[in-house]
Design an enzyme around this catalytic site. Structure first.
Site, mmCIF file in Angstrom:
data_model
loop_
_atom_site.group_PDB
_atom_site.id
_atom_site.type_symbol
_atom_site.label_atom_id
_atom_site.label_comp_id
_atom_site.label_asym_id
_atom_site.label_seq_id
_atom_site.Cartn_x
_atom_site.Cartn_y
_atom_site.Cartn_z
ATOM 1 N N SER A 1 15.720 -51.376 -6.258
ATOM 2 C CA SER A 1 14.374 -51.203 -6.796
ATOM 3 C C SER A 1 14.077 -49.733 -7.084
ATOM 4 O O SER A 1 14.718 -49.128 -7.919
ATOM 5 C CB SER A 1 13.344 -51.817 -5.848
ATOM 6 O OG SER A 1 12.081 -51.879 -6.452
ATOM 7 N N ASP B 1 8.980 -49.611 -12.628
ATOM 8 C CA ASP B 1 9.949 -49.000 -11.725
ATOM 9 C C ASP B 1 11.358 -49.373 -12.193
ATOM 10 O O ASP B 1 11.515 -50.132 -13.163
ATOM 11 C CB ASP B 1 9.655 -49.394 -10.277
ATOM 12 C CG ASP B 1 10.054 -50.805 -9.925
ATOM 13 O OD1 ASP B 1 10.183 -51.645 -10.843
ATOM 14 O OD2 ASP B 1 10.227 -51.103 -8.730
ATOM 15 N N ASP C 1 13.843 -51.358 -11.516
ATOM 16 C CA ASP C 1 14.289 -52.739 -11.740
ATOM 17 C C ASP C 1 13.195 -53.598 -12.355
ATOM 18 O O ASP C 1 13.340 -54.821 -12.453
ATOM 19 C CB ASP C 1 14.826 -53.371 -10.457
ATOM 20 C CG ASP C 1 13.752 -53.637 -9.416
ATOM 21 O OD1 ASP C 1 12.770 -52.871 -9.368
ATOM 22 O OD2 ASP C 1 13.903 -54.602 -8.632
ATOM 23 N N ASP D 1 10.304 -54.684 -11.526
ATOM 24 C CA ASP D 1 9.478 -55.682 -10.843
ATOM 25 C C ASP D 1 8.108 -55.123 -10.462
ATOM 26 O O ASP D 1 7.207 -55.880 -10.109
ATOM 27 C CB ASP D 1 10.194 -56.283 -9.626
ATOM 28 C CG ASP D 1 10.461 -55.297 -8.507
ATOM 29 O OD1 ASP D 1 10.301 -54.074 -8.724
ATOM 30 O OD2 ASP D 1 10.859 -55.740 -7.413
#
Length: 546
Positions: A144, A287, A289, A291
């Site tokens: 992440s 961000d 990734d 999500d």
């Protein structure tokens, strides 16, 4: 000198590590470094395994990925899912492509049907894919918004929802029984998933409620969300998008930011500069990734980023405003976590909907309607800029669909001669002025964090801002699956409410305090906000000394 039990474990690990690079890394480590790396393995936390890219059981490396995947396969088989489909993907971090391929190959050798993404993908694609395909599991290789030196292993069961206890403990126990990494079978896998990705993007674009475009400034912060978000924006009718060029292409080193998290100071400076230069109506940052979604807006004093709670209120109110009051709204559920603002509960009550408070993390938020028969989750958020705006498709936070919906809301407001600031003012008039903050108390170890929590439970403050407060220990609440290591201090008088949620960080040596002050709106919102901020800062000073 390395102790004999550790020395034996190190020797066995090196003999069976299938990656020559990590073998050489371990052989070059000092005794102290070896002892640290073999002190304990990575464990499943709030969002799966996550740790530094390094050799040994306490890092993210090929051997750990192989043994973890073998364990996941055994748990799935034990639960009657032998031969079922599993969706596998990875982001653009260092090692993600190799780890995703290894994960897919182990699952294939264990007899599972594997859908392996053909390219680096946002994490929500895997959550969507597992749900859309009826897969028994989804696995995403991602850390992440962690630093560039990290990677991770995120697991979905239960129709695309993050795993919760006891599944995480079951997998960890099975890792302890796993064969040596070089003895785990792997079978060739062909990449696929093109159609699945297109379906995800199309679904994300269809969260819109209105028509018309808006001018956007956008950055994916060197992550994987860029092309996917632009595709979703275009399909949704947002064609006037201005990107931060130097941050658009995926780059696992995140060269233009000190920390690849839109919440961090300075991370969105380039985005806000771009927004001001092109006279945008809204600024969007994902961000790495994709999500999480952070939102910036223009104000009379220049551009600023909204807090996670502010975006959470706005999206929640916008979604609930689409439902007719009565029987439909009574079966509608929205959710937020114990460390998020209380305003969503008030918004839900106004719309006749149900609000559920969960422990921290989307593994709990995604299940907010599990104990409410005939009720359906339509929205969930956490203050750390995570938003689930289409739970029927993605039961996890999804930055791309949240970005599309927020831009749609901007258009809807504009059509009525209003701005995002107007909408925030209206929420304050209806539900009171809410101001929030998170402060951290550094600690040296998990033991010191536990001491702080023990002290809080035994001798909690009795007053904050002159208001009597009571403590609720969330480690002792019922039902059991709602328990978490946190305490809540809260109290109120006729005009003011104060609340502090205190918990140890799951990823850093800190004890965190999440503060909220609410004042009744008296018609002078600016003056009320100044007073609320003063009280919030007063509480923050106390919290730093907990």
């Amino acid at each position: 000198m390395i102790q004999p039990p550790i020395e034996s474990a190190v020797r066995e690990w090196i003999e069976h590590d299938p990656d020559p690079a990590t073998v050489a890394e371990l052989q070059a480590c000092s005794d102290d470094e070896i002892a640290e790396r073999f002190a304990h393995p990575l464990t499943f936390g709030t969002a799966g395994l996550r740790g530094p890219l390094r050799a040994g059981p306490n890092g993210m490396n090929l051997a750990v990925v192989l043994r973890t995947t073998w364990a996941v396969a055994q748990v799935l088989k034990e639960r009657g899912h032998a031969g079922s489909r599993v969706v596998v993907g990875g982001d653009a971090r260092h090692g993600s492509e190799e780890f995703a391929l290894a994960t897919a190959e182990v699952l294939a050798a264990e007899g599972f049907m594997v859908t392996l993404m053909f390219a680096a993908v946002p994490t929500p694609v895997i959550a969507f894919g597992a749900r859309h395909l009826g897969a028994s599991a989804g696995i995403q290789i991602t850390a992440s918004h962690n630093p560039p030196s990290d990677n991770g292993y995120k697991v979905y069961f239960d129709a695309g929802m993050q795993i919760v206890p006891p599944t995480d403990r079951d997998i960890e126990a099975m890792i302890g029984k796993a064969p040596y990494a070089d003895e785990i079978a792997r079978a060739p896998v062909q990449t696929s998933g093109v159609d699945l990705i297109q379906r995800y993007v199309d679904r994300a674009s269809h969260v819109r409620r209105t028509h018309g475009s808006a001018r956007l400034a956008f950055t994916p912060l060197h992550g994987v969300g860029g092309e996917y978000a632009l595709d979703a924006f275009a399909r949704a009718g947002f064609l006037d998008v201005h990107v931060v060029e130097k941050q658009f292409a995926p780059d696992p080193d995140f060269p233009t930011v000190a920390f690849p998290n839109p919440e961090e100071p300075g991370a969105t400076d380039a985005l806000l500069k771009c927004a001001a230069e092109v006279d945008a109506e809204v600024a969007i940052a994902l961000d790495p990734d994709a999500d999480r979604c952070a939102v910036g807006i223009p104000t009379p004093d220049g551009w600023r980023m909204l807090t996670g709670d502010e975006t959470g209120w706005l999206l929640g109110d916008y979604i609930l405003s689409q439902f007719d009051p009565g029987e439909v709204s009574e079966h509608t559920v929205v959710a937020s976590t114990v460390v998020s603002s209380r305003m969503l509960a008030s918004i839900a009550a106004e719309h006749g909907a149900r609000h559920v408070e969960t422990p921290t993390g989307f593994k709990w938020l995604s299940r907010a309607d599990a104990d409410l028969p005939e009720c359906t989750l339509v929205y969930a958020y956490e203050e750390a800029i995570g938003y689930c705006v289409d739970p029927s498709a993605v039961r996890d936070k999804d930055g791309i669909s949240a970005a599309v919906l927020f831009c749609d809301m901007v258009v809807a407001l504009r059509e009525h001669g209003r701005t995002v600031l107007d909408a925030l003012d209206e929420l304050a008039r209806r539900h009171g002025v809410h101001v929030t903050a998170a402060v951290s108390r550094p600690v040296c170890s998990a033991d010191e964090a536990a001491e702080v929590m023990t002290r809080m439970r035994s001798k909690p403050p009795t007053k904050l801002c002159g208001i009597d407060v009571t403590m609720t220990d969330l480690a002792a609440v019922q039902p059991y699956n709602r328990r978490t290591d946190a305490v809540i201090l809260e109290g109120a008088d006729d005009d003011t409410a104060v609340r502090v949620a205190v918990r140890p960080s799951g990823t850093e040596p800190k004890v965190k305090s999440y503060i909220e002050v609410r004042l009744c709106a008296d018609g002078q919102l600016d003056r009320t906000r100044v007073e609320a901020l003063r009280l919030r800062d007063e509480v923050a000073e106390v919290a730093r000394k907990f």
